[in-house]
Design an enzyme around this catalytic site. Structure first.
Site, PDB file in Angstrom:
ATOM      1  N   ASP A  47      -5.586  11.958  -2.305  1.00  0.00           N
ATOM      2  CA  ASP A  47      -4.952  12.319  -1.024  1.00  0.00           C
ATOM      3  C   ASP A  47      -3.462  12.549  -1.247  1.00  0.00           C
ATOM      4  O   ASP A  47      -2.748  11.636  -1.656  1.00  0.00           O
ATOM      5  CB  ASP A  47      -5.173  11.192  -0.006  1.00  0.00           C
ATOM      6  CG  ASP A  47      -4.758  11.601   1.405  1.00  0.00           C
ATOM      7  OD1 ASP A  47      -4.244  12.732   1.575  1.00  0.00           O
ATOM      8  OD2 ASP A  47      -4.962  10.793   2.336  1.00  0.00           O
ATOM      9  N   GLU A  87     -13.990   5.796   4.653  1.00  0.00           N
ATOM     10  CA  GLU A  87     -12.953   4.960   4.042  1.00  0.00           C
ATOM     11  C   GLU A  87     -12.616   3.804   4.994  1.00  0.00           C
ATOM     12  O   GLU A  87     -11.456   3.436   5.119  1.00  0.00           O
ATOM     13  CB  GLU A  87     -11.709   5.802   3.737  1.00  0.00           C
ATOM     14  CG  GLU A  87     -11.158   6.533   4.961  1.00  0.00           C
ATOM     15  CD  GLU A  87      -9.944   7.406   4.679  1.00  0.00           C
ATOM     16  OE1 GLU A  87      -9.688   7.722   3.507  1.00  0.00           O
ATOM     17  OE2 GLU A  87      -9.255   7.766   5.650  1.00  0.00           O
ATOM     18  N   LYS A 117      -3.844   7.705  -3.685  1.00  0.00           N
ATOM     19  CA  LYS A 117      -2.776   8.233  -2.848  1.00  0.00           C
ATOM     20  C   LYS A 117      -1.659   8.719  -3.751  1.00  0.00           C
ATOM     21  O   LYS A 117      -1.108   7.931  -4.534  1.00  0.00           O
ATOM     22  CB  LYS A 117      -2.251   7.129  -1.928  1.00  0.00           C
ATOM     23  CG  LYS A 117      -3.225   6.737  -0.828  1.00  0.00           C
ATOM     24  CD  LYS A 117      -3.211   7.769   0.263  1.00  0.00           C
ATOM     25  CE  LYS A 117      -3.888   7.270   1.532  1.00  0.00           C
ATOM     26  NZ  LYS A 117      -3.885   8.324   2.568  1.00  0.00           N
ATOM     27  N   GLU A 133      -7.510  15.888  -0.830  1.00  0.00           N
ATOM     28  CA  GLU A 133      -7.284  15.728   0.612  1.00  0.00           C
ATOM     29  C   GLU A 133      -5.873  16.166   1.000  1.00  0.00           C
ATOM     30  O   GLU A 133      -4.896  15.751   0.378  1.00  0.00           O
ATOM     31  CB  GLU A 133      -7.514  14.244   0.957  1.00  0.00           C
ATOM     32  CG  GLU A 133      -7.353  13.909   2.416  1.00  0.00           C
ATOM     33  CD  GLU A 133      -7.753  12.466   2.723  1.00  0.00           C
ATOM     34  OE1 GLU A 133      -8.410  11.820   1.871  1.00  0.00           O
ATOM     35  OE2 GLU A 133      -7.401  11.985   3.808  1.00  0.00           O
ATOM     36  N   LYS A 177     -11.019  11.060  12.409  1.00  0.00           N
ATOM     37  CA  LYS A 177     -10.521   9.717  12.747  1.00  0.00           C
ATOM     38  C   LYS A 177     -10.443   9.596  14.267  1.00  0.00           C
ATOM     39  O   LYS A 177      -9.903  10.488  14.919  1.00  0.00           O
ATOM     40  CB  LYS A 177      -9.105   9.507  12.163  1.00  0.00           C
ATOM     41  CG  LYS A 177      -9.054   9.627  10.656  1.00  0.00           C
ATOM     42  CD  LYS A 177      -7.647   9.426  10.102  1.00  0.00           C
ATOM     43  CE  LYS A 177      -7.662   9.620   8.592  1.00  0.00           C
ATOM     44  NZ  LYS A 177      -6.316   9.604   7.987  1.00  0.00           N
ATOM     45  N   ASP A 211      -7.155  16.688   6.581  1.00  0.00           N
ATOM     46  CA  ASP A 211      -7.047  15.406   7.295  1.00  0.00           C
ATOM     47  C   ASP A 211      -6.018  15.531   8.426  1.00  0.00           C
ATOM     48  O   ASP A 211      -6.387  15.784   9.568  1.00  0.00           O
ATOM     49  CB  ASP A 211      -6.692  14.270   6.330  1.00  0.00           C
ATOM     50  CG  ASP A 211      -6.544  12.936   7.054  1.00  0.00           C
ATOM     51  OD1 ASP A 211      -6.871  12.877   8.251  1.00  0.00           O
ATOM     52  OD2 ASP A 211      -6.093  11.945   6.443  1.00  0.00           O
ATOM     53  N   LYS A 263     -10.312   6.407  -3.812  1.00  0.00           N
ATOM     54  CA  LYS A 263      -9.372   7.443  -3.384  1.00  0.00           C
ATOM     55  C   LYS A 263      -8.003   7.044  -3.907  1.00  0.00           C
ATOM     56  O   LYS A 263      -7.646   5.858  -3.881  1.00  0.00           O
ATOM     57  CB  LYS A 263      -9.397   7.493  -1.857  1.00  0.00           C
ATOM     58  CG  LYS A 263      -8.238   8.230  -1.202  1.00  0.00           C
ATOM     59  CD  LYS A 263      -8.625   8.569   0.228  1.00  0.00           C
ATOM     60  CE  LYS A 263      -7.442   8.654   1.147  1.00  0.00           C
ATOM     61  NZ  LYS A 263      -7.853   9.085   2.506  1.00  0.00           N
ATOM     62  N   HIS A 318       0.876  -1.185   0.000  1.00  0.00           N
ATOM     63  CA  HIS A 318       0.000   0.000   0.000  1.00  0.00           C
ATOM     64  C   HIS A 318       0.911   1.232   0.000  1.00  0.00           C
ATOM     65  O   HIS A 318       1.587   1.514   0.981  1.00  0.00           O
ATOM     66  CB  HIS A 318      -0.884  -0.062   1.255  1.00  0.00           C
ATOM     67  CG  HIS A 318      -2.083   0.827   1.192  1.00  0.00           C
ATOM     68  ND1 HIS A 318      -3.110   0.628   0.283  1.00  0.00           N
ATOM     69  CD2 HIS A 318      -2.441   1.924   1.921  1.00  0.00           C
ATOM     70  CE1 HIS A 318      -4.040   1.564   0.471  1.00  0.00           C
ATOM     71  NE2 HIS A 318      -3.646   2.359   1.440  1.00  0.00           N
TER      72      HIS A 318
END
Ligand SMILES: [Mg+2]
Length: 373
Positions: A198, A327, A169, A224, A273, A249, A167, A22
């Site tokens: 993001d 998410e 990255k 983001e 979060k 964020d 989304k 990831h």
């Protein structure tokens, strides 16, 4: 009402492999490390919680090893022997004795609410005022690091119906390469599929201004955290300058951050979060600030496993203003799980477990299997 004491608090570090690498601007993850909290009470009830970071210390100030030490050395002795019924009273005690350490506090509050919910037979959402929904929209993050693989992944998930929004990255590669990658994916999935980006703070404000202009042209639906989390005024300038919504964020961690950002107009959406905020109750406080300021809300993840994701879902389900969905796909990024019943996903949503507390239980054989030796 008979009093119930906290007898002991146990922490376990668990490493679970991810289904693929990831790629984030600050780290490439090949496994997820989580600190599992088990809170044992004198009535035989056990509450569970999770503290998870993204790539060790690359996201924030707390590491899995440090969180375990903080709980074992400082928090467990404070909680031992105290009445277990009021999470608010215990969290206030922790705030008095322990500065910061928000991820850890979130895990402890989760375990306290889980235990109390199991004790009186209601869900954590019920303890927090009640849910307004039993399902939450969940997008998927395309972050294999490869444009072709990401497009294949998106098409497979759209065909399967598991997710309806994505989304991306970016921020690891030069902006030009990143933008070409994003534009190719947006074109492949089509104008009707929501695609957000993001940047995880990777751009300077000047680069962001050029980059976002191009992302907006490519039809991206939301940007983001393009710039560093401390640049509140910059986030406000970008929010005013662009039509595409800008989401805060990393900048909106605590309740106080939410207030200060709302005051300057830093972002038209807040990613909330539980780990950043220091718990579930603080999410409701941040949501109230956002609501008062006319800022939309998005339910974010620290890529927690099932316990942290369900804890997040319990509080997110109490927010009528979760305009941008969530998410909470963390459990789907892992090859295996440590709970008895895995959370169900399908048709673009997560089904929130409905049992008492979090509605989930640890599978101890699995915990033993993945426990760091
Ligand atoms: Mg983010």
């Amino acid at each position: 009402m008979r009093d119930v004491q906290i007898e002991r608090v146990e922490t376990i570090i668990v490493d679970l492999p991810t289904i693929r690498p990831h790629h984030l601007s600050m780290a490439v993850m090949r496994k997820q490390t989580m600190v599992i909290v088990r809170l044992f009470c004198s009535d035989g009830i056990e509450g569970i919680g999770e503290a998870t970071t993204i790539g060790g210390l690359s996201y924030g100030d707390e590491s899995p090893e440090g969180m375990k030490l903080t709980i074992d050395t400082y928090i467990a002795p404070l909680l031992q022997g105290k009445s277990a019924r009021s999470a608010n009273a215990l969290m206030s005690l922790l705030d008095h004795h322990i500065q910061g350490n928000y991820f850890v506090k979130s895990a402890i509050e989760t375990a306290l609410l889980d235990a109390q919910g199991k004790r009186i037979g209601v869900s954590v959402a019920h303890l927090l005022g009640g849910a307004v929904t039993k399902t939450l929209p969940v997008l998927w993050t395309l972050a294999s690091g490869d444009t072709t693989k990401d497009i294949e992944e998106a098409h497979a998930l759209l065909a399967d119906g598991r997710h309806k929004a994505f989304k991306l990255k970016i921020g690891r590669k030069p902006p030009k390469e990143d933008i070409a990658h994003v534009a190719a994916i947006k074109e492949a999935v089509g104008a009707d599929t929501v695609v957000t980006v993001d940047v995880n703070q990777a751009w300077s404000e000047s680069v962001a201004k050029q980059g976002i202009a191009q992302l907006q042209l490519a039809g991206i639906d939301l940007i983001e955290q393009p710039i560093h989390k401390t640049n509140f005024d910059g986030l406000a300038r970008l929010t005013r300058y662009f039509e595409v919504p800008i989401m805060a964020d990393e900048a909106v961690a605590t309740v106080s951050d939410a207030f200060k950002l709302a005051k300057v107009g830093g972002g038209s959406v807040f990613a909330l979060k539980i780990a950043k905020a220091g718990g579930l109750v603080n999410i409701q406080k941040q949501a109230a600030i956002a609501q008062g300021a006319g800022i939309s809300i998005y339910g974010g993840t620290m890529l927690e496993g099932t316990i942290g994701s369900v804890a997040s879902a319990q509080v997110f389900s109490t927010l009528p203003t979760l305009d941008w969905g969530t998410e909470l796909f963390g459990p789907l990024l892992l090859t295996d799980d440590i709970v008895k019943t895995r959370v169900r996903y399908g048709n673009g949503v997560m089904e929130i477990p409905q049992g008492p507390g979090l509605g989930i239980e640890l599978e101890l054989n699995q915990v033993e299997k993945y426990k760091r030796k």
